[in-house]
Design a protein around this motif. Structure first.
Motif: not given
Length: 111
Positions: A11-23, A82-88, A107-111
């Motif tokens: 869970l991240v706020q809008a405008g935030g960032s996440l990095r996903l990994s695929c091992a 992923m940067n500048s995340l949006k609710p969509e 991935v959940t982006v809150s507004s």
């Protein structure tokens, strides 16, 4: 046996960032096109990005400029920054390698 294990969602706020990994195991990522897809509630799974065996990348228009796919061949792992995340952008994100899929990470982006 091929396994693709995604991690890094949350869970991240809008405008935030996440990095996903695929091992990956049972498959050599440098010898396969690797990609990320996502599926939002009530919607079909959609393509997000791909990295070819030659390292060429491509992105869906909806994420272009905000996400970056990369890979670490030594770790046999693919990443999605992923940067500048949006609710969509809220969705389950899936890693795909060759004909194989991971189980997905939310991935959940809150507004």
């Amino acid at each position: 046996q091929v396994q693709l294990m995604e991690s890094g969602g949350g869970l991240v706020q809008a405008g935030g960032s996440l990095r996903l990994s695929c091992a990956a195991s049972g498959i050599i990522i440098s010898m396969n096109g690797m990609g990320w897809y996502r599926q939002a509630p009530g919607k079909q799974r959609e393509w997000v990005t791909t990295i070819t065996t030659g390292g060429r990348t491509s992105y869906a228009d909806s994420v272009k400029g905000r996400v970056t796919i990369s890979r670490d061949n030594a770790k046999n792992t693919v990443y999605l920054q992923m940067n500048s995340l949006k609710p969509e952008d809220t969705a389950v994100y899936y890693c795909k390698g060759g004909a194989y899929w991971g189980q997905g990470t939310q991935v959940t982006v809150s507004s």
